[in-house]
Scaffold this active site. Structure first.
Site, PDB file in Angstrom:
ATOM      1  N   TYR A   1      53.355  42.310  49.170  1.00  0.00           N
ATOM      2  CA  TYR A   1      53.404  41.274  48.132  1.00  0.00           C
ATOM      3  C   TYR A   1      54.448  40.231  48.458  1.00  0.00           C
ATOM      4  CZ  TYR A   1      57.728  43.114  45.999  1.00  0.00           C
ATOM      5  OH  TYR A   1      59.024  43.498  45.762  1.00  0.00           O
TER       6      TYR A   1
ATOM      7  N   ARG B   1      57.092  35.455  55.721  1.00  0.00           N
ATOM      8  CA  ARG B   1      57.444  36.872  55.556  1.00  0.00           C
ATOM      9  C   ARG B   1      56.200  37.710  55.232  1.00  0.00           C
ATOM     10  NH1 ARG B   1      62.063  38.070  51.392  1.00  0.00           N
ATOM     11  NH2 ARG B   1      60.378  37.698  49.916  1.00  0.00           N
TER      12      ARG B   1
ATOM     13  N   ARG C   1      38.872  58.396  48.520  1.00  0.00           N
ATOM     14  CA  ARG C   1      40.273  58.528  48.921  1.00  0.00           C
ATOM     15  C   ARG C   1      40.342  59.163  50.298  1.00  0.00           C
ATOM     16  NH1 ARG C   1      44.514  62.364  48.500  1.00  0.00           N
ATOM     17  NH2 ARG C   1      46.564  61.382  48.285  1.00  0.00           N
TER      18      ARG C   1
ATOM     19  N   LYS D   1      57.664  43.968  52.940  1.00  0.00           N
ATOM     20  CA  LYS D   1      57.676  43.857  51.469  1.00  0.00           C
ATOM     21  C   LYS D   1      56.464  44.582  50.898  1.00  0.00           C
ATOM     22  CE  LYS D   1      58.840  40.304  48.013  1.00  0.00           C
ATOM     23  NZ  LYS D   1      59.991  40.909  47.364  1.00  0.00           N
TER      24      LYS D   1
ATOM     25  N   GLU E   1      71.446  46.820  49.705  1.00  0.00           N
ATOM     26  CA  GLU E   1      71.104  45.623  48.916  1.00  0.00           C
ATOM     27  C   GLU E   1      70.975  46.047  47.466  1.00  0.00           C
ATOM     28  OE1 GLU E   1      67.286  44.067  50.285  1.00  0.00           O
ATOM     29  OE2 GLU E   1      66.604  46.100  50.709  1.00  0.00           O
TER      30      GLU E   1
ATOM     31  N   LEU F   1      65.494  43.975  52.940  1.00  0.00           N
ATOM     32  CA  LEU F   1      64.491  42.915  52.951  1.00  0.00           C
ATOM     33  C   LEU F   1      65.186  41.632  53.405  1.00  0.00           C
ATOM     34  CD1 LEU F   1      61.494  42.312  52.162  1.00  0.00           C
ATOM     35  CD2 LEU F   1      62.450  41.228  50.133  1.00  0.00           C
TER      36      LEU F   1
HETATM   37  N1  PLP Z   1      65.828  42.677  48.564  1.00  0.00           N
HETATM   38  C1  PLP Z   1      64.844  43.281  47.879  1.00  0.00           C
HETATM   39  C2  PLP Z   1      64.726  44.767  47.930  1.00  0.00           C
HETATM   40  C3  PLP Z   1      63.948  42.528  47.102  1.00  0.00           C
HETATM   41  O1  PLP Z   1      62.970  43.145  46.407  1.00  0.00           O
HETATM   42  C4  PLP Z   1      64.114  41.122  47.051  1.00  0.00           C
HETATM   43  C5  PLP Z   1      63.207  40.281  46.263  1.00  0.00           C
HETATM   44  O2  PLP Z   1      62.275  40.733  45.653  1.00  0.00           O
HETATM   45  C6  PLP Z   1      65.159  40.538  47.776  1.00  0.00           C
HETATM   46  C7  PLP Z   1      65.992  41.350  48.532  1.00  0.00           C
HETATM   47  C8  PLP Z   1      65.392  39.050  47.758  1.00  0.00           C
HETATM   48  O3  PLP Z   1      64.456  38.383  48.546  1.00  0.00           O
HETATM   49  P1  PLP Z   1      64.018  36.894  48.217  1.00  0.00           P
HETATM   50  O4  PLP Z   1      65.285  36.092  48.202  1.00  0.00           O
HETATM   51  O5  PLP Z   1      63.135  36.516  49.329  1.00  0.00           O
HETATM   52  O6  PLP Z   1      63.350  36.928  46.885  1.00  0.00           O
END
Ligand code: PLP
Length: 286
Positions: A33, A52, A101, A149, A181, A206
């Site tokens: 997503y 991304r 499935r 993501k 994070e 991410l």
């Molecule tokens: N880290 C994680 C785990 C996230 O889910 C997100 C955003 O959803 C981010 C960092 C921040 O990423 P972005 O600045 O691209 O929204």
């Protein structure tokens, strides 16, 4: 007004959008997503989000059924049809359904499921952007490919839920004593020396699109920064802390595990960086 959503080529009222119970996104979280902020009815930093998405798809051998250019047209049409001024466009692509499935990937020819929808929400003016948030630290129990993501977001849901039960707003996730994070955002501190610090890019986090822009802005405005993993103790001792993401931009962190950061109110570097980012975002979407 009924929300109009996009599903596999069609724009339909949200109540008419149906996905199979055998969809691999539903059964296996086999889906990726993206969330792009919308300001003044325009997409913000969308090129980064689409790039991304392409990375996530490539890593999972997930076929994108339309070009990135067509995706942007769909996003724009959704914004127009829903008359969205401020908020976000959510996009999700799953590996589709074979009607049963099975763990194995579907044979070639099984269409992926592409859905997009808009969400109206305040991005620029938000109480948390002004007052800041409180976070707690929790073990990072997510899988090892956080650079992709994926929609498997149970760990962040649990983290947020637990944070709320403890009277906090969110969580910083911790691995080997170091903050990776936030539950759905990148984590930052400002050291006693005034240096911005955020974890370097790797599969541990991410690769935030907002994170990248903030580093560029810091560089342009001569704010010293370092891409370095920081410990929970370093976060407690920081002068300031904040989070970044597409829909929050920057929210100050005023307490971690009940300990005030700095004087317990949003710090000057955090506030300045948010102001610079907001100004740039408004200019880009004017
Ligand atoms: N880290 C994680 C785990 C996230 O889910 C997100 C955003 O959803 C981010 C960092 C921040 O990423 P972005 O600045 O691209 O929204």
């Amino acid at each position: 007004m009924t929300r109009i959503v996009y599903i596999n080529g069609d724009f339909v009222p949200e109540s008419d959008a149906k996905v199979s119970i055998f969809d691999r996104g539903f059964l296996f979280s086999d889906a990726v997503y993206e969330v792009t902020a919308v300001l003044n009815g325009k997409l913000l930093e969308n090129a980064g989000h689409l790039a991304r998405l392409a990375h996530s798809c490539a890593e999972l051998k997930l076929h994108l059924p339309v070009t990135l250019a067509r995706l942007e047209e769909i996003q724009q049409e959704l914004i127009a049809r829903n008359q969205l001024r401020e908020g976000a466009v959510y996009l999700q692509l799953s590996r589709g359904s074979t009607g049963d499935r099975e763990f194995d990937f579907p044979p070639a020819g099984v269409a992926p499921t592409l859905v997009l929808f808009t969400q109206a929400r305040a991005v620029i003016t938000h109480a948390k952007a002004v007052n800041g948030i409180k976070v707690i630290t929790l073990p990072d129990i997510r899988w090892r490919r956080r650079d992709i993501k994926v929609v498997g977001l149970l760990a962040p849901c649990l983290a947020k839920e637990y944070a709320h039960s403890q009277g906090a707003d969110d969580a910083f996730l911790v691995e080997d004593g170091l903050v990776t994070e936030g539950s759905a955002c990148n984590a930052w501190i400002v050291t006693a020396q005034g240096t911005l610090v955020t974890r370097p890019l790797s599969n541990d986090i991410l690769h935030g699109i907002t994170r990248r822009s903030l580093l560029e802005l810091a560089s342009r405005h001569a704010i010293p920064f370092e891409e370095l993993a920081f410990s929970v103790e370093e976060a407690y001792a920081a002068r300031e802390a904040f989070i970044s993401s597409a829909t929050t931009f920057i929210w100050p962190v005023v307490a971690i595990d009940g300990k005030a950061i700095g004087d317990g109110s949003p710090g000057p570097v955090t506030r300045a960086l948010r102001e610079i980012y907001v100004a740039q975002a408004l200019m880009a979407t004017a």
